[in-house]
Scaffold this active site. Sequence first.
Site: not given
Ligand code: CMP
Length: 140
Positions: A11, A51, A59, A87, A93, A104, A114, A117, A128
Amino acid sequence: MATNRTFTMIKPDAVEKNYIGGILKMINDAGFKIVAMKYTKLSKESAGAFYEVHKERPFYGELVEYMSSGPIVAAILEKENAVEEFRKLIGATNPADAAEGTIRKVYAKSIQANAVHGSDSDENAKIEGDFHFKANEIFA
Ligand code: CMP
């Protein structure tokens, strides 16, 4: 049945901090083979489409802004049971909850920024991967 491919993005925050090499090394060291890879930047429209599944989440707007804020690295990875194994490698996450030794834990700074992905299912890994790569850009 589990397939052997997953999809990842490094990212914008991780790219900006020069973490591409370190993250790819962790991916390779964990036994994943890179079968497709692209250094690119998402438009707001394409980040929003990618997304779309999170559209109703509070968010979503910030996520789209962030994911289109700078370049990313997109890749398709191959390993047995790839989705689950990847994962495990990336960790929770929220980096505050990520286990020691996960990507992470090492590289992410917040729940949004984070670092990486990882697809959450075989079905989404295919969707994807197809979102980012044409058939002739994938080298099995
Ligand atoms: P990702 O695994 O790419 O999938 C969805 C993304 O949304 C996640 O990683 C984060 O970058 C973002 N995300 C998930 N939960 C939150 C949250 N509570 N607040 C802000 N961003 C979030």
